[in-house]
Design an enzyme around this catalytic site. Sequence first.
Site, short mmCIF file in Angstrom:
data_model
loop_
_atom_site.label_atom_id
_atom_site.label_comp_id
_atom_site.label_asym_id
_atom_site.label_seq_id
_atom_site.Cartn_x
_atom_site.Cartn_y
_atom_site.Cartn_z
CB CYS A 134 -0.94 0.00 1.19
SG CYS A 134 -2.01 -1.44 1.22
CG HIS B 175 -3.13 3.28 2.01
ND1 HIS B 175 -3.75 2.83 0.86
CD2 HIS B 175 -3.16 2.24 2.90
CE1 HIS B 175 -4.12 1.58 1.03
NE2 HIS B 175 -3.79 1.20 2.25
CG ASN C 122 -6.70 -0.85 1.67
OD1 ASN C 122 -6.04 -0.61 0.66
ND2 ASN C 122 -6.14 -1.22 2.81
O1 UT7 Z 1 -3.68 -1.31 3.68
C1 UT7 Z 1 -2.93 -1.83 4.72
C2 UT7 Z 1 -3.21 -1.15 5.96
N1 UT7 Z 1 -4.30 -1.80 6.66
C3 UT7 Z 1 -4.87 -1.15 7.64
O2 UT7 Z 1 -4.52 -0.02 7.89
C4 UT7 Z 1 -5.90 -1.82 8.51
C5 UT7 Z 1 -5.75 -1.34 9.95
N2 UT7 Z 1 -6.72 -1.91 10.84
C6 UT7 Z 1 -8.02 -1.56 10.84
O3 UT7 Z 1 -8.44 -0.76 10.02
C7 UT7 Z 1 -8.92 -2.11 11.90
O4 UT7 Z 1 -8.14 -2.76 12.88
C8 UT7 Z 1 -9.98 -3.10 11.35
C9 UT7 Z 1 -11.04 -2.35 10.54
C10 UT7 Z 1 -9.33 -4.17 10.52
C11 UT7 Z 1 -10.72 -3.77 12.53
O5 UT7 Z 1 -11.32 -2.78 13.34
P1 UT7 Z 1 -11.11 -2.82 14.93
O6 UT7 Z 1 -11.92 -1.74 15.50
O7 UT7 Z 1 -9.63 -2.82 15.19
O8 UT7 Z 1 -11.77 -4.20 15.30
P2 UT7 Z 1 -11.10 -5.44 16.04
O9 UT7 Z 1 -10.18 -6.18 15.12
O10 UT7 Z 1 -10.57 -4.97 17.36
O11 UT7 Z 1 -12.37 -6.35 16.28
C12 UT7 Z 1 -13.43 -5.93 17.16
C13 UT7 Z 1 -14.52 -6.98 17.11
C14 UT7 Z 1 -14.00 -8.40 17.28
O12 UT7 Z 1 -14.95 -9.12 18.04
P3 UT7 Z 1 -14.70 -9.38 19.61
O13 UT7 Z 1 -13.41 -10.13 19.66
O14 UT7 Z 1 -14.60 -8.01 20.22
O15 UT7 Z 1 -15.89 -10.16 19.99
C15 UT7 Z 1 -13.97 -8.94 15.87
O16 UT7 Z 1 -14.13 -10.34 15.82
O17 UT7 Z 1 -15.17 -6.95 15.83
C16 UT7 Z 1 -15.17 -8.26 15.26
N3 UT7 Z 1 -15.08 -8.13 13.81
C17 UT7 Z 1 -16.16 -7.98 13.05
N4 UT7 Z 1 -17.47 -7.91 13.32
C18 UT7 Z 1 -18.32 -7.73 12.30
C19 UT7 Z 1 -13.98 -8.10 13.04
N5 UT7 Z 1 -14.33 -7.94 11.75
C20 UT7 Z 1 -15.68 -7.86 11.73
C21 UT7 Z 1 -16.61 -7.68 10.70
N6 UT7 Z 1 -17.92 -7.61 11.03
N7 UT7 Z 1 -16.25 -7.55 9.42
#
Ligand code: UT7
Length: 327
Positions: free
Chosen positions: A112, A253, A283
């Site tokens: 990216c 990005h 993305n």
């Molecule tokens: O291009 C390369 C660069 N990439 C990035 O910059 C990505 C950086 N990371 C992010 O943007 C975020 O970390 C994400 C969007 C990927 C995830 O968001 P988050 O607020 O960090 O969520 P999390 O991973 O902490 O997950 C929170 C909860 C989890 O459930 P529990 O463990 O709290 O019960 C996940 O299992 O949300 C759950 N979860 C979802 N729920 C519904 C994760 N993905 C999903 C989903 N739909 N798609």
Amino acid sequence: MPGVSLVGSGSACLSATLSNEALSHLVDTTDEWIVSRTGIRQRHLAAAEDSLGSLAAQAARQALAMAQVEAEAVQLILLATSTPDDLFGSACQVQAELGATRAVAFDLTAACSGFVFALVTAAQYIRAGAFDTVLVIGADVLSRWTDWGDRNTCVLFGDGAGAVVLQASDRDRLLGFELCSDGTLNSYLKLPYQATPEPLNADLAVQKGTFAPITMNGREVYKFAVSRVPEVIEKALFRADLTTQDIDWLLLHQANQRILDAVAERLQVSPERVLSNMADHGNTSAASIPLALDEAVRAGRIQPGDTIAAAGFGAGLTWGSAIFQWG
Ligand code: UT7
């Protein structure tokens, strides 16, 4: 020493879209979760007949038309991509498709961050006097390598291509840059080759396999982005002898609207100066910065002379910023 100007932009038009609602039929997710956690409402996907090369060429043609530059005048094509049609590289196919017969063409892989890395690389060839007209393309079809059963990643990515034309000029409009890599964090975001041994004879085996779908530690990449991206932009601004007050647009990005908001807040850049097409595209990896740039140029938001602070970040891990004036 010749300077560098950015004189044209373009992007590929991908008509197929995948909404959050449609995704919620593939994995356990909701439109509400995706919008509130990422800002994404839909993403565009390459059609079966599209190749990475054809999307890159489409974006490049638009950029050449805006710049009023003939394909035969291009001396270098740098294609930033992590999803080539051919592991030997896709830039030569783009060269052929454009009829850019005088251009040397090669791929550059920095995930990216690829577009920012390629822009800075291209500028060095121009400053050194080696080339005076260069096409820089960022294009990715991450849908090929997305695990469509993994809700942690599949809701994030889309396909796209964007391009810019750089030309030698008296005044240097690449005002400053800073590029970084940290391979110790490589495991946070991967699209790895996975293989099993295939014996050739009693003593020798080769490793035969394919690439496994994208895996990501989202929380760690998020923390990395919100801490390192403001830092790298400030370093690039320092090299340009500018401050955040001097920039017209923050062009990050497009990974997550929350990352865009957090970085802007840290840099004290007001929301109306932050370019975002997250909602429409998600993305698109190496394509995201030139795609957002082209949309803002064509919408008349970015005007000639505007100062833009661009920053890419992603797998590697890699991150980098380029401060430039448009037009
Ligand atoms: O291009 C390369 C660069 N990439 C990035 O910059 C990505 C950086 N990371 C992010 O943007 C975020 O970390 C994400 C969007 C990927 C995830 O968001 P988050 O607020 O960090 O969520 P999390 O991973 O902490 O997950 C929170 C909860 C989890 O459930 P529990 O463990 O709290 O019960 C996940 O299992 O949300 C759950 N979860 C979802 N729920 C519904 C994760 N993905 C999903 C989903 N739909 N798609």
